[in-house]
Write a protein that holds these residues in place. Sequence first.
Motif, PDB file in Angstrom:
ATOM      1  N   LYS A 112      -1.584   5.243   4.098  1.00 23.03           N
ATOM      2  CA  LYS A 112      -2.686   4.309   4.271  1.00 23.03           C
ATOM      3  C   LYS A 112      -1.839   2.935   5.152  1.00 23.03           C
ATOM      4  O   LYS A 112      -2.646   2.139   5.595  1.00 23.03           O
ATOM      5  N   GLU A 131     -11.236   0.207  -0.285  1.00 22.88           N
ATOM      6  CA  GLU A 131     -11.302   0.561  -1.560  1.00 22.88           C
ATOM      7  C   GLU A 131     -12.221  -0.420  -2.322  1.00 22.88           C
ATOM      8  O   GLU A 131     -12.754  -0.208  -3.754  1.00 22.88           O
ATOM      9  N   THR A 178       0.846  -1.246   0.150  1.00 24.00           N
ATOM     10  CA  THR A 178      -0.203   0.073  -0.016  1.00 24.00           C
ATOM     11  C   THR A 178       0.890   1.262   0.000  1.00 24.00           C
ATOM     12  O   THR A 178       1.919   1.180   0.134  1.00 24.00           O
ATOM     13  N   SER A 179       0.237   2.403   0.309  1.00 28.10           N
ATOM     14  CA  SER A 179       0.870   3.580   0.181  1.00 28.10           C
ATOM     15  C   SER A 179       1.454   4.089   1.444  1.00 28.10           C
ATOM     16  O   SER A 179       0.952   3.420   2.638  1.00 28.10           O
ATOM     17  N   SER A 214       5.555   1.373  -7.442  1.00 28.78           N
ATOM     18  CA  SER A 214       5.073   2.725  -7.391  1.00 28.78           C
ATOM     19  C   SER A 214       5.061   3.120  -6.032  1.00 28.78           C
ATOM     20  O   SER A 214       4.990   2.244  -5.061  1.00 28.78           O
ATOM     21  N   GLU A 215       4.772   4.355  -5.897  1.00 23.23           N
ATOM     22  CA  GLU A 215       4.732   4.850  -4.482  1.00 23.23           C
ATOM     23  C   GLU A 215       3.329   4.356  -3.867  1.00 23.23           C
ATOM     24  O   GLU A 215       3.062   4.074  -2.533  1.00 23.23           O
ATOM     25  N   ASP A 216       2.101   3.922  -4.755  1.00 24.84           N
ATOM     26  CA  ASP A 216       0.860   3.348  -4.297  1.00 24.84           C
ATOM     27  C   ASP A 216       1.243   1.856  -3.764  1.00 24.84           C
ATOM     28  O   ASP A 216       0.297   1.533  -3.074  1.00 24.84           O
ATOM     29  N   ARG A 217       2.338   1.347  -4.118  1.00 28.94           N
ATOM     30  CA  ARG A 217       2.625  -0.099  -3.798  1.00 28.94           C
ATOM     31  C   ARG A 217       3.768  -0.415  -3.184  1.00 28.94           C
ATOM     32  O   ARG A 217       4.548  -1.051  -3.712  1.00 28.94           O
TER      33      ARG A 217
END
Length: 804
Positions: A528, A563, A524-525, A547-550
């Motif tokens: 969160k 989500e 996750t980011s 990625s930053e979200d993961r």
Amino acid sequence: MFVSYRWLQEYVDLTGISATELADKITKSGIEVEGVDVLNKGVSGVVIGHVVVREQHPNADKLSRCQVDIGEDEPVQIICGAPNVAQGQKVAVAKVGAVLPGNFKIKRAKLRGEESHGMICSLQELGIEGKLVAKEYQEGIFVFPSDAEVGSDALAALNLHDEVLELGLTPNRSDCLSMLGVAYEVAAIFGKDVKHPEVAVEETTEKAADYVSVKVEASEDNPLYVARIVKNVKIGPSPLWMQTRLMASGIRPHNNVVDITNYILLEYGQPLHAFDYDRFGSKEVLVRRAKAGEKIITLDDQERALTEAHLVITNGTEPVALAGVMGGANSEVQEDTTTVLLESAFFKGTTVRQASKDHGLRSEASARFEKGIDPNRTRLAADRAAQLMAQYASGEVVSEVVEVDTLTVEPAVVAVSLERINSVLGTNLSMDEVKDIFTRLQFTYKEEEGQLIVTVPTRRGDITIEEDLIEEVARLYGYDHLPTTLPVSAATPGKLTEYQAKRRKVRRYLEGAGLYQAITYSLTSQDKATQFALEEADTVRLAMPMSEDRSILRQSLIPHLLEVVKHNNARQIDSVAVYETGSIFLSNGAGQLPMEKERLAGAVTGLWHMHGWQGEKKVVDFYVIKGVLEGLFAQLSLEDRIVYQPVKKEGMHPGRTAEVLLDGMSVGYVGQLHPVTQKDYDLRETYVFELDLQAVLNTEVAHLSYTAIPRFPSITRDIALVVDQSVLAGEIARTIKEVGGDLLTDVTVFDLYEGERMEEGKKSVAYSLRYLNPERTLTDEEVTTVHEQVLTTVEEKFGATLRS
């Protein structure tokens, strides 16, 4: 591979063996038969008719009025809508009372005022797939050869009384991609002989070398190339029996020459290609790798760009075929073809596979070359095809062949001992039994010093090592005859651990309660990662995140479940109930692997249930989701050890969130999302829970015990207590139960009142108390004594008074 049962009988005597029994035996021997298709599909009452007269229908432009001789006393009148119906044709006629596929029954009818006594059928109407019907008959009725017997069974003439076995072959069993290969397999199973087709070619005095020369530059890709010449051929339909066998095998008939090459492909497993000699462009066949940028138009009228990885057949200058895959349009056999250049070759499987993959062309030929063909059938297949072309295309076979042969093929020789076979299979076979199996397989062998030295035919390229021979013995002996034993190291059969069994029970309960299981990312980011977490700990970041979200390992399951809810809400699914069992990750410090713990979480929003016809709706609230957890704890026999108490937690509603305590230790929480959090996630009113699943499931519980149904009546007393609003109803209930002792079996809250006539800061909580002695009937005096103790205790501890 589709195998015609009746065609197979030409190679192996199957007297007394039904297609179903044959399929069962083949499956048990190691090749799965995926189905047995009965071609007639319940069709009956269809005969061959002769169109004596064909006239235009007086009241319809697209209908014909036909007088058809069906072998009875008088011709019958049939109205036909096929565009190709004509006088003098021999056609398939479904008589009155006949049954067609789909249980469609033929009756007398009137079409535009004219009587019709039957139906002239197309092949599709008899149950044959449209893609297998020859082009000239795809838009109309089928026409039999002129020598067809009027009144005879049309299904028999079309081979529709046949049954087709569909073999699910694994890549190693390419030997069964031919009728002869299947025949060897069936003969081995039943201990019978294989009857080979008789090949006898009558040749002219001319030499094939006068017509063509062959040169192979890429000898590694094409070690054997055989060319034959057949002249003075007459292109026309192939014999009906050949057409029907091709259709039963999933191949559409074209013309006699092309059909013969396809027939040999099915019979021998050897792909052939027929070139129009006059369109070939030269007298030279040159096999080479394609040049970069070179192009060819294949038989499907597609232009294809070639690379140096592709093997091509050329006329010395330009490509005329993509070797082993598909021929070129520039040398295709057509209606005016008179001389055929017949190719039979052995191409390297990996080279053919490369071309097939690059061009997206998967043909019957390429499938066989990729998996491997028997090189010892290459010349024989060419001779058999030439013989059939002379017989069914009126061709004259030019003597001799032109070939390039650099192929060295030696049968595999593999040794195996009887001791080794019995050791692996756990059997007690004798040497004679093993020899009999190899004899049935038509493997030659000799015995030397207790070992069998087996020479494997080239058709069985899958057998190269000792274990392959042991497999052959096992499957021909019968897998169902092998003794059943447990592995030596296995003292007991495997089972679920107690933890796994409990986790499975949790999942089944939640799904039974109406929640769907979700599986979400562990990544996750940063913002969160720690939301809704049960424990505070440093986060764990990936060294190379996608990625930053993961980029961070999660510490709670709830953010991703929210989500999921949001995703469903955005697609107009307003009522969502999901749960997840998964891992969260807590840092153990820099350079250390994180601590992994299993959690259980859920998220619910919308309607819990709705009965539209009763006008009843139940919206999810705190007590719904708390009730789900109470049921879960009851399933785990923990209901008496769980306590809920108010708690304030970031991201959760301050007045609708409870901490879950197990034996006084916090194991999770349940409640509503804070309105601000709901807005951030673009959600409506949503309730969530998260539990430390490991703590819950690892808690020891007493063995399940049962009690008899009470024989004596119980006594119920209701009380309404006025207490401060800050006093918890659950605390009062627990105190009442402690004081009530063994006689008090149940305490239930049934009313809460805060309103008019109630002192400010006070509330009324009503309880129902049930008293029971399982051994005798209680007296009022016994109940009153215990009940007064209860009232005294709650008054002293909580300042409670009885509501008047």
